[in-house]
Design a protein around this motif. Structure first.
Motif, short mmCIF file in Angstrom:
data_model
loop_
_atom_site.label_atom_id
_atom_site.label_comp_id
_atom_site.label_asym_id
_atom_site.label_seq_id
_atom_site.Cartn_x
_atom_site.Cartn_y
_atom_site.Cartn_z
N ILE A 30 0.92 -1.32 -0.17
CA ILE A 30 0.14 0.18 0.15
C ILE A 30 1.05 1.31 -0.05
N VAL A 31 1.97 1.38 0.81
CA VAL A 31 2.62 2.45 0.97
C VAL A 31 3.42 2.57 -0.44
N SER A 32 3.89 1.45 -1.14
CA SER A 32 4.57 1.41 -2.43
C SER A 32 3.74 2.12 -3.58
N MET A 33 2.27 1.88 -3.49
CA MET A 33 1.56 2.38 -4.54
C MET A 33 1.56 3.86 -4.23
N GLY A 34 1.70 4.53 -3.06
CA GLY A 34 1.51 5.87 -3.03
C GLY A 34 2.72 6.75 -3.26
N VAL A 35 3.96 6.21 -3.16
CA VAL A 35 5.25 6.51 -3.11
C VAL A 35 6.06 6.66 -4.55
N GLY A 36 6.47 7.80 -4.91
CA GLY A 36 7.42 7.81 -6.02
C GLY A 36 7.37 9.35 -6.51
N ALA A 37 7.57 9.53 -7.72
CA ALA A 37 8.03 11.00 -8.18
C ALA A 37 6.34 11.64 -8.10
N VAL A 38 5.44 10.74 -8.27
CA VAL A 38 3.89 11.34 -8.03
C VAL A 38 3.76 10.74 -6.81
N ARG A 39 3.25 11.61 -5.95
CA ARG A 39 2.74 11.03 -4.66
C ARG A 39 1.01 10.77 -4.81
N ILE A 40 0.62 9.70 -3.95
CA ILE A 40 -0.75 9.62 -3.98
C ILE A 40 -1.28 9.08 -2.93
N SER A 41 -2.28 9.97 -2.37
CA SER A 41 -2.57 9.39 -0.74
C SER A 41 -3.38 8.40 -0.72
N PRO A 42 -3.36 7.72 0.40
CA PRO A 42 -4.01 6.38 0.67
C PRO A 42 -5.56 6.37 -0.02
N GLY A 43 -6.24 7.44 0.17
CA GLY A 43 -7.53 7.73 -0.12
C GLY A 43 -7.71 7.57 -1.60
N GLU A 44 -6.85 8.21 -2.39
CA GLU A 44 -6.75 8.21 -3.80
C GLU A 44 -6.39 6.79 -4.39
N VAL A 45 -5.54 6.19 -3.61
CA VAL A 45 -5.14 4.74 -4.01
C VAL A 45 -6.41 3.92 -3.79
N TRP A 46 -7.13 4.09 -2.87
CA TRP A 46 -8.36 3.09 -2.76
C TRP A 46 -9.25 3.63 -3.85
N LEU A 47 -9.53 4.83 -4.17
CA LEU A 47 -10.56 5.17 -5.05
C LEU A 47 -10.21 4.86 -6.33
N SER A 48 -8.84 4.90 -6.67
CA SER A 48 -8.46 4.53 -8.10
C SER A 48 -8.54 3.00 -8.28
N ARG A 84 13.18 4.02 -4.10
CA ARG A 84 12.48 5.23 -4.73
C ARG A 84 12.34 6.25 -3.92
N VAL A 85 12.70 6.35 -2.79
CA VAL A 85 12.65 7.58 -1.89
C VAL A 85 13.79 7.97 -1.36
N LEU A 86 14.91 7.50 -1.93
CA LEU A 86 16.31 7.95 -1.46
C LEU A 86 16.68 9.30 -2.18
N ILE A 87 16.31 9.28 -3.31
CA ILE A 87 17.00 10.64 -4.19
C ILE A 87 15.72 10.89 -5.37
N VAL A 88 14.62 11.05 -4.89
CA VAL A 88 13.48 11.25 -5.75
C VAL A 88 13.83 12.53 -6.49
N PRO A 89 13.44 12.68 -7.93
CA PRO A 89 12.65 11.91 -8.71
C PRO A 89 13.55 10.69 -9.33
N LYS A 90 15.00 10.55 -9.08
CA LYS A 90 15.57 9.26 -9.39
C LYS A 90 15.51 8.21 -8.58
N GLU A 91 15.92 7.10 -8.97
CA GLU A 91 15.75 5.92 -8.40
C GLU A 91 17.23 4.99 -8.03
N VAL A 92 17.30 4.51 -6.99
CA VAL A 92 18.50 3.44 -6.61
C VAL A 92 17.77 2.18 -6.81
#
Length: 334
Positions: free
Chosen positions: A20-38, A294-302
């Motif tokens: 669930i956390v992975s779904m919301g994390v990245g270059a584009v942040r998505i809230s848990p509520g938006e994750v569920w609705l999507s 994915r969160v260390l050096i946003v927007p780049k990834e390790v």
């Protein structure tokens, strides 16, 4: 059994939280509520496309790859009776990596679905070399472990040679060798599922034989187990699982080493219980490594493989030191 159910439920819960956390994390942040609705289709738009077409298949790929590598590591540790063994340590991952790197450099425009077969060929070659080098010693665990380490070193040298020799064209191969879930889609999920869904039940059916094998070859043979044939079957399963996981996600190391130890500390050495919990542990490790990367050096990834190496290398050294003190670094069979 109650302890097993409790531990298993806890691991599943942690895995779900990570997903669930992975779904919301990245270059584009998505809230848990938006994750569920999507995910439920209530809210359509760019967020739904990001989740369903990019993040969800990436998460499922990480879960399947982690589970597969952990199961392969559990098989090898049980077969060789050495707690320091894993697919990357004895050369299976490196063999798959070398074959896939060659394929990427020689056929850069080939269809992605062909790459798993190249990885299978490399992992299979490593497995055949392992069998050939230890066959004269009744597949003695010492011979298997040392032969695997030597094979891994040879394949690693081969990977380094072709990347240096073809430095201008090696970027794709180097990225793949780092081990990453970036860009993985539903086609990768399907490829993993087609191989792992039939293989994992076969492996779980072999759990009792792994328990008997852990008693030693003489005791196992006295109980009616065909030790040589069983080890070959287990090695084939480990080769196939490692090949498909490496083909999809690249050379992610140390998962097959750490996850079985995590599970063994929780439920003990019985493989009927150990194998499923090792799979959960491996899935958690890869998913957590991908999340950290994915969160260390946003927007780049390790790449997840680098994060796993940073975590796994100190663990391996600590485990090596502990096993050396116990004097059981290598189990000797008659």
């Amino acid at each position: 059994m109650m302890r097993y159910i409790t531990v298993g439920s806890g691991l599943v819960a942690v895995l779900l939280v990570l997903a669930i956390v992975s779904m919301g994390v990245g270059a584009v942040r998505i809230s848990p509520g938006e994750v569920w609705l999507s995910l439920t289709g209530v809210e359509e738009g760019p967020m739904q496309i990001i989740l369903q077409q990019f993040r969800l298949p990436r998460i499922i790929t990480g879960i399947l790859v982690g589970a597969g590598l952990a199961v392969a590591g559990t098989l090898l540790q049980g077969m060789i009776r050495n707690p320091l063994v894993s697919p990357d340590v004895i050369g299976l991952t490196k063999g798959a990596g070398l074959a896939a790197s060659l394929f990427i450099l020689l056929f850069p425009k080939a269809a992605p679905g062909v790459l798993p077969f190249a990885a299978f060929a490399g992992a299979g070659l490593a497995g055949l070399l392992l069998l050939a080098l230890s066959a004269g010693k009744r597949m003695n665990p010492v011979a298997l472990a040392l032969s695997g380490i030597g094979i891994s070193a040879i394949f690693t040298a081969g990977i380094q040679y072709i990347t240096v020799k073809n430095a201008s064209d090696a970027n794709t191969a180097l990225l793949w060798l780092a081990g990453s879930l970036w860009g993985r889609g539903w086609e990768h999920v399907i490829a993993l599922a087609c191989w792992l869904l039939p293989l994992l039940p076969i492996v779980f059916l072999l759990a009792r034989r792994l328990d008997i094998l852990s008693l030693g070859p003489d005791a196992a043979e006295s109980l009616g187990l065909q030790v040589g044939r069983t080890r070959i079957v287990l090695l084939i399963c480990a080769v196939l699982i490692t090949g498909v996981c490496t083909a999809v996600a690249g050379a992610i190391g140390f998962v097959g080493l750490i996850a079985p130890h995590m599970a063994r500390r929780l439920v003990g050495p019985r493989h009927r219980l150990l194998l499923p919990l090792a799979a959960y542990s491996g899935a958690m490790l890869v998913l957590a490594a991908d999340l950290i990367g994915r969160v260390l050096i946003v927007p780049k990834e390790v790449p997840a493989g680098i994060v796993c190496a940073v975590i796994g290398a100190p663990y391996f050294l600590a485990l090596l030191r502990r096993q050396s003190r116990k004097g059981v670094l290598l189990h000797r069979d008659a």
